[in-house]
Design an enzyme around this catalytic site. Structure first.
Site, PDB file in Angstrom:
ATOM      1  N   GLU A 276       0.832  -1.207   0.000  1.00 47.98           N
ATOM      2  CA  GLU A 276       0.000   0.000   0.000  1.00 47.98           C
ATOM      3  C   GLU A 276       0.870   1.263   0.000  1.00 47.98           C
ATOM      4  OE1 GLU A 276      -3.695   0.286   0.662  1.00 47.98           O
ATOM      5  OE2 GLU A 276      -3.270   2.327   0.062  1.00 47.98           O
ATOM      6  N   ASP A 280       1.237   4.113  -3.025  1.00 46.34           N
ATOM      7  CA  ASP A 280       0.912   5.522  -2.821  1.00 46.34           C
ATOM      8  C   ASP A 280       2.125   6.413  -3.079  1.00 46.34           C
ATOM      9  OD1 ASP A 280      -1.626   4.831  -2.144  1.00 46.34           O
ATOM     10  OD2 ASP A 280      -1.340   5.005   0.015  1.00 46.34           O
ATOM     11  N   SER A 474      -7.507   1.526  -5.191  1.00 46.17           N
ATOM     12  CA  SER A 474      -6.468   2.173  -4.394  1.00 46.17           C
ATOM     13  C   SER A 474      -5.281   2.575  -5.270  1.00 46.17           C
ATOM     14  CB  SER A 474      -6.024   1.276  -3.249  1.00 46.17           C
ATOM     15  OG  SER A 474      -5.749  -0.015  -3.723  1.00 46.17           O
TER      16      SER A 474
END
Ligand SMILES: *[C@@H]1O[C@H](CO)[C@@H](O)[C@H](O)[C@H]1NC(C)=O
Ligand SMILES: *[C@@H]1O[C@H](CO)[C@@H](O)[C@H](O)[C@H]1NC(C)=O
Ligand SMILES: *[C@@H]1O[C@H](CO)[C@@H](O)[C@H](O)[C@H]1NC(C)=O
Length: 555
Positions: A276, A280, A474
């Site tokens: 994650e 990002d 995401s």
């Protein structure tokens, strides 16, 4: 003399008796009929178990804030871009003095003085034993095991409030919200050893890199210049694993601010956290070249009672003097798993950040129209916070010729919020084109989402020295956020305010996005929604076209 005292005494006693004992007349606030799938009752919560009650008080004037938000966010308004100050927004969101006094008196009757969670004062917290919480809320706390995470949560299937405070409390957490604490992690789609190759048009069809996005969406490589501009990531990733893995990769030109909240340095499963954070960070530094990045790491030990960090971040940002111009968050919940009152309360806070000039982006969700419901399902599941009309929900696409909506990408219609004015025509056109397909499976009068989309499959990241593809909304939300960050950089350099709440601007300028007309998000044994010309609940209005967006921003 003595007679007078006696009569006074009797008089005051009579008035108390007539009113009844204080705080004893309970009114049921919220009830859950069915324990959500994924949770199993373990047993009654022990009387001495500790519980941190979060008490939400109503905003003084949310209608006023909503009016102000649209006034500064609608391009045709003469006040467009005149964002509000922290004090102006907090004055709308703060509870009334009457509400504060009533709630404080109720807590005092239990010998409690609440802690204020932020300077807005609309969230209070009290640490109490379960026995006390049961008494205060006429509740019965039980422990529920969440099978996927192996964690146990104290919840009650119903709670009540004394009539004196019922109007002055909008929600108490944890009570009836069975939120899923681990959601929207990007999924590894195509792990491959090796290093990232340069993008070529052929490879972009199967592997998305920052170079592919620059070419596909026309995003410039030239570095941003404005240091007052920033993007924030709200993330649950573990701080230690993040630093260990990524510090060598941070560009020395990039301002990188870490904010840990609520035990953000507690170890988590590093595999998930690493992916994650990698995603990002690589897709900000790799796409929004030189835009300062602000990384909010929220621990597992949420002060917010396992609200997935939503509340901690809201309270933290509302205290900041300068909100980030863009914030992107990659987690969400099933709308039905959230108390409606709690969902509305959090959504009000996003409206406040928008009014202050922040663009709030959320991944729309990875559960297609189904939301991971057990089969067969009889209705499509809406996603939170994507259904909140005061933020921008981002769905996923894949492929380049043509760019196509992703099957996993959540999209649809909220059951909590009605269709906002800014999208009324776009939604009506979609519903008209769709005809009777999907009828009975969704709420045609709800807020439609996502608003926009971006690539979300085979997105290449480097983790532990190896290249691998990941997929999920995401991926898409940080990519869209990076585009907005770069536009804000140019706006600020030209002496203009940042874009702020995006939706009125997006729906007023649909032509600045690449309309995606292929793909669908099937689920519940049904077709799901189909991407079409114009807005649709798979890809929203479409994907970024940087040059056209700059022009629409007046640059
Ligand atoms: C308020 O916060 C302090 C410090 O975290 C804590 O010790 C105290 O128990 C809290 N008070 C209540 C009523 O929860
Ligand atoms: C939504 O609920 C389903 C069960 O109905 C669960 O499997 C899924 O994980 C939930 N999704 C989210 C995003 O919480
Ligand atoms: C459908 O959406 C509307 C508008 O938000 C809402 O008032 C209504 O309760 C929803 N219907 C259902 C069945 O949830």
């Amino acid at each position: 003399m003595s007679l007078r005292v006696a009569s006074l005494f009797i008089a005051s006693f009579a008035s108390i008796a007539a009113a009844g004992p204080a705080f004893q007349n309970f009114v049921v606030q919220e009830t859950v009929r069915v324990v959500p799938a994924g949770f199993t009752k373990v047993g009654i919560a022990p009387a001495s178990q500790n519980i941190n009650l979060r008490i939400a008080l109503p905003s003084r004037d949310f209608a006023g804030l909503e009016k102000a938000l649209f006034d500064v966010s609608t391009p045709s308004s003469s006040n467009y871009g005149n964002h509000l100050s922290k004090a102006e927004v907090n004055a709308f969101l703060a509870p009334s003095d009457v509400a504060i006094a009533a709630v404080d008196a109720w807590l005092a009757s239990h010998n409690l003085i609440a802690n204020r969670s932020s300077s807005v004062g609309d969230w209070l917290s009290v640490n109490v034993a379960v026995s006390k919480a049961n008494e205060m809320l006429s509740a019965q706390y039980e422990n529920f095991a969440h099978r996927a995470s192996g964690k146990t949560y104290a919840r009650t299937l119903s709670y009540s409030l004394p009539s004196e405070v019922a109007d002055f409390v909008v929600h108490i957490h944890p009570t009836t919200t069975f939120n899923n604490p681990r959601t929207l992690r990007p999924v590894i789609s195509a792990p491959k050893p090796g290093i990232v190759a340069d993008a070529t048009p052929a490879s972009c069809a199967t592997e998305i890199t920052p170079a592919c996005l620059q070419s596909l969406y026309g995003i410039p490589q030239t570095p941003a210049t404005e240091t007052s501009n920033s993007i924030a990531y709200a993330n649950q990733a573990d701080l230690r694993s993040f630093l260990k893995t990524f510090r060598p990769d941070i560009s020395s030109l990039t301002t990188f601010t870490l904010q840990t909240l609520d035990g953000g340095s507690n170890p988590q499963q590093s595999s998930e956290a690493g992916i994650e954070a990698n995603l990002d960070i690589q897709y900000t530094i790799g796409v929004a070249t030189n835009v300062p990045v602000f990384f909010v790491s929220v621990g597992e030990n949420f002060q917010d009672g396992d609200l997935g960090g939503f509340l901690d971040i809201v309270n933290f940002l509302s205290d900041e003097d300068n909100v980030p111009q863009v914030m992107t968050t990659s987690y969400g919940e099933n709308e039905t798993d959230m108390s409606k009152a709690l969902a509305f309360k959090l959504c009000e806070a996003y409206a406040g950040f928008g009014a202050r000039g922040s663009s709030i982006l959320f991944a729309s969700g990875d559960g297609s129209v189904e939301g991971g419901q057990p089969q067969p399902c009889i209705e499509y599941q809406a996603a939170f916070p994507a259904g909140c009309p005061f933020l921008t929900a981002v769905g996923s696409t894949h492929g380049i010729s043509p760019e196509t909506g992703s099957a996993f990408s959540s999209g649809g219609f909220s059951n909590y919020w009605g269709t906002p004015d800014y999208q009324a025509d776009a939604v009506a056109a979609f519903l008209n084109a769709q005809g009777t397909t999907n009828s009975g499976l969704f709420n045609a009068s709800g807020r439609g989402y996502p608003d926009v989309s971006a690539q979300g499959e085979n997105v290449q990241i480097v983790s532990g020295g190896s290249k691998g593809g990941v997929e999920g909304t995401s991926c898409s939300s940080p990519i869209f956020a990076s585009v907005i960050g770069l536009i804000n950089d140019k706006l600020i350099a030209a002496g203009n305010p940042p874009l702020g709440f995006l939706n009125p601007w997006l729906y007023a300028n649909p032509g600045m996005l690449n309309d995606v007309t292929k793909g669908s998000n099937p689920g519940c044994g049904a077709k799901g929604f189909t991407a079409r010309a114009g807005w649709d609940p798979v890809t929203g209005l479409g994907t970024p076209n940087f040059a056209k967006m700059l022009a629409a921003a007046g640059l």
